[in-house]
Design an enzyme around this catalytic site. Structure first.
Site, PDB file in Angstrom:
ATOM      1  N   SER A 176     -12.209   2.681   4.684  1.00  0.00           N
ATOM      2  CA  SER A 176     -11.896   1.255   4.640  1.00  0.00           C
ATOM      3  C   SER A 176     -11.676   0.787   3.198  1.00  0.00           C
ATOM      4  O   SER A 176     -10.835   1.326   2.486  1.00  0.00           O
ATOM      5  CB  SER A 176     -13.004   0.470   5.341  1.00  0.00           C
ATOM      6  OG  SER A 176     -12.611  -0.853   5.582  1.00  0.00           O
ATOM      7  N   ASP A 187      -6.659  -0.331  14.889  1.00  0.00           N
ATOM      8  CA  ASP A 187      -7.962   0.277  15.200  1.00  0.00           C
ATOM      9  C   ASP A 187      -9.035  -0.773  15.481  1.00  0.00           C
ATOM     10  O   ASP A 187     -10.202  -0.539  15.280  1.00  0.00           O
ATOM     11  CB  ASP A 187      -8.406   1.197  14.075  1.00  0.00           C
ATOM     12  CG  ASP A 187      -8.639   0.462  12.754  1.00  0.00           C
ATOM     13  OD1 ASP A 187      -8.510  -0.783  12.720  1.00  0.00           O
ATOM     14  OD2 ASP A 187      -8.975   1.114  11.754  1.00  0.00           O
ATOM     15  N   HIS A 219      12.369   7.499   4.374  1.00  0.00           N
ATOM     16  CA  HIS A 219      11.309   6.897   3.556  1.00  0.00           C
ATOM     17  C   HIS A 219      11.032   5.464   4.003  1.00  0.00           C
ATOM     18  O   HIS A 219      11.952   4.668   4.214  1.00  0.00           O
ATOM     19  CB  HIS A 219      11.711   6.914   2.084  1.00  0.00           C
ATOM     20  CG  HIS A 219      10.669   6.374   1.165  1.00  0.00           C
ATOM     21  ND1 HIS A 219       9.404   6.917   1.083  1.00  0.00           N
ATOM     22  CD2 HIS A 219      10.690   5.328   0.295  1.00  0.00           C
ATOM     23  CE1 HIS A 219       8.685   6.232   0.199  1.00  0.00           C
ATOM     24  NE2 HIS A 219       9.450   5.268  -0.284  1.00  0.00           N
TER      25      HIS A 219
END
Length: 635
Positions: free
Chosen positions: A188, A462, A506
């Site tokens: 994190s 998440d 990219h």
């Protein structure tokens, strides 16, 4: 006894095997000399009191070395005293006159925040990680925690605690003590800290020695749950408060969060705007005054929402006057057009993209209606836009480290946007969130469940960091990428999907052309060992793995262990560990198959009762020869 034999075999291999000199980022030397350095995330380090504070109307006082973060007992019984020890001055980041707190040191500072029979498991962070290291025979001096005061902005970490000097010495001490480079595990906000350290290091040592220092001291960097483009929940914490399960009100949580200079470190920002080159200090030989200048690509103004799924904030301004037209012209036209069609005095709604949040436009617009805005603007310009080392609110290119592994969870319900309005209450409860926009597996939904238009990615985040921010590290991959998808659980290889040499442009996302069963949790690997000679880059996406719990995930720890096991083996030919099969590695991985009335994975596990076992699965244990299964991963 048999488990101890297995670990002894592993230890013997670590001590005796020296990897041959090969390219592709592999370590040329003895892997028993490697160290692991852990950089924890936001609010993941214990803070201890460094004062004597008498708490009236409470039997609990604060004495030197008493836990502050996190002591739930004192938080509940003496919250005003506790706040004195945790809050910082929002302008100069100094402690309260009556109480100061400092980060604890060592592994104990990051394993459990609030040790106790009940509170310990609830506040466990890196404890399972350390247990895995112990179980597989890692020496005590090979795992080093580098806790930091997660309340401070990056420049203050160095100014007050000399944190980055100490971190540099930690790497150098580990090299001298162990004889080899280190593995960096950051979670994190710890990734933002490590990024700042790398930029600080550029200015600390001669440029020609920078890459040499990195090669000598860092073998691999594991970026776990990294908010590479910030996190939307930061804005929620700033405007209304984020309690994180603590027994405090949202207003108190907001007051606390906004006193920390680090709160702005995780603001969402655009990938299309970059700051000027940070090498000016070496070239000019002095400290430059003023702020870094932004240079934005055309896509920033052509794309919707700065490339994010939706605007970060939609906020009601309770007046027909919007502050900051001259200083922040990007909001003036919107506001004037809105107000021209409204009766005088009625509120208007303004929308702010990630760029307009991170450059201060949002806080300037609400400056007249929120007392925190001036403090936030001051801290934003002083500690971020004006930081002489790095403006952290700019996109991060691949760090120049030999091996980079970016790991995060996906496909959980994650907040990506907010609708905010005045609550009619005084500060700090003066804003209320009226609606939340979530990303859920490639779609956007409001809190009421209605689908929302926007720019969703092919997956969701998440639960804390949006997918758009987590997946930025895919831009670190080269033009040809190998993609493999496997079940997270132990498998025999029948459900492994592989796609080699996939073209990648990219800064574009890579969407695997693979099938998935809704009943199976997968892990998807994106691997590149060819685009940069001598370097490897990998991205691992773990289905349904929560941001805060990813460091406890046995799947993640198994994959990290197998990758490093593969790297140490002298006969390994592939650049990355094989994904063809995954068998049990620990007794905990063995279980009872009730359908077949035997232990599952009979080639690895056997039924072996030991006094104290209370169910059949507990008596399933690894066979004596299970250490041999690791040879399968050394191809």
């Amino acid at each position: 006894m048999r488990e101890g034999c297995r670990i002894a075999i592993l230890l013997a291999v670590f001590l005796l095997i020296g990897a041959p000199a090969v390219d592709g980022g592999e370590f040329k030397g003895d892997y028993s000399k490697l160290s692991g350095i852990i950089i924890p995330g936001f609010a993941s380090t214990q803070l201890r009191a460094w004062s004597i504070l008498d708490c009236p109307y409470s039997p609990l006082d604060f004495n030197p070395l008493d836990l502050v973060w996190l002591d739930s007992t004192k938080l509940l019984s003496a919250v005003n005293c506790w706040l004195k020890c945790i809050l910082l001055d929002p302008y100069n980041q100094t402690d309260h006159p009556e109480c100061k707190s400092r980060p604890d040191s060592g592994l104990s500072a990051i394993t459990e925040l609030d040790p106790g029979y009940i509170t310990g498991p609830l506040s466990s962070v890196w404890k399972e990680w350390v247990k895995w290291c112990i179980e597989f025979g890692i020496e005590a001096n090979a795992i080093i925690a580098v806790p930091f005061d997660w309340r401070l902005p990056p420049s203050m970490l160095e100014e007050r605690d000399l944190y980055f000097h100490k971190l540099k010495l930690t790497f150098e001490t580990a090299l001298k003590l162990r004889g080899g480079p280190s593995l960096v595990f950051a979670h994190s906000l710890g990734n933002n800290v490590f990024r700042y350290f790398l930029e600080w290091l550029k200015l600390e040592i001669a440029p020609k020695h920078y890459i040499q220092w990195l090669d000598e001291h860092i073998h691999a960097y594991f970026a776990v749950g990294a908010p590479l483009l910030g996190a939307t929940e930061t804005v929620k914490g700033i405007l209304s408060g984020q309690t994180f399960g603590l027994p405090v009100s949202e207003g108190t949580a907001r007051l606390m969060f906004n006193s920390f200079g680090s709160s702005l470190w995780m603001l969402p920002f655009t990938k299309y705007c970059r700051a000027e080159n940070e090498y000016w200090k070496h070239l000019s030989g002095g400290i430059r005054k003023g702020h870094h200048t932004y240079q934005c690509e055309e896509q920033e103004f052509q794309s919707n929402c700065s490339g994010w799924p939706t605007n970060i904030v939609n906020i009601e301004i309770p007046s027909n006057r919007v502050a900051g037209f001259e200083a922040y012209p990007s909001i003036s036209e919107i506001a004037e057009n809105s107000l021209s069609n409204m009766e005088c005095g009625l509120p208007t709604q303004l929308s702010f993209s990630a760029r307009e949040v991170s450059d201060g436009t949002l806080f300037k617009a609400i400056e007249d209606y929120d007392s925190d805005s001036k403090r936030l603007l001051y801290q934003l310009h002083k500690s971020y836009h004006g930081d002489p080392v790095l403006n952290p609110l700019t996109p991060w290119d691949r760090p120049p480290i030999k091996n980079v592994f970016c790991i995060y969870g996906i496909d959980l319900k994650t907040e990506v946007g907010y609708y905010v309005a005045p609550s009619g209450k005084p500060y700090p409860d003066n804003w209320i969130i009226t609606d939340i926009i979530y990303e859920i597996e490639g779609s956007l939904f409001s809190r009421s469940g209605n689908q929302v238009e926007g720019n969703p990615g092919f997956a969701s985040g998440d639960e804390t960091v949006p997918y758009h921010s987590l997946s930025w590290c895919k831009s670190w991959l080269g033009s040809k990428v190998n993609i493999t998808r496997t079940p997270q659980s132990e498998h025999d290889g029948s459900d492994v999907q592989e796609d080699l040499n996939v073209e990648h442009y990219h800064e574009d996302d890579i969407v695997p052309n693979m099938t998935r069963s809704p009943r199976i949790k997968y892990i998807t690997y994106y691997e590149d060992a060819e685009s940069i000679p001598g370097k490897r880059t990998a991205v691992w996406e773990l289905d349904k793995v929560n941001h805060r719990n990813i460091v406890k995930s046995p799947v993640l720890m198994r994959e990290l262990w197998l990758q490093m096991w593969h790297d140490i083996h002298p006969y390994a030919k592939s650049k990355f560990v094989t994904k063809a099969k995954r068998g049990p590695l620990r007794d905990e991985d063995c279980y009872w198959d009730y359908g077949k009335a035997r232990c599952a994975w009979p080639e690895y596990c056997e039924y072996r009762y030991i006094f104290g076992d209370v169910h059949l699965g507990q008596s399933c244990r690894l066979r004596n020869s299970s250490a041999d299964l690791l040879l399968h991963y050394a191809v």
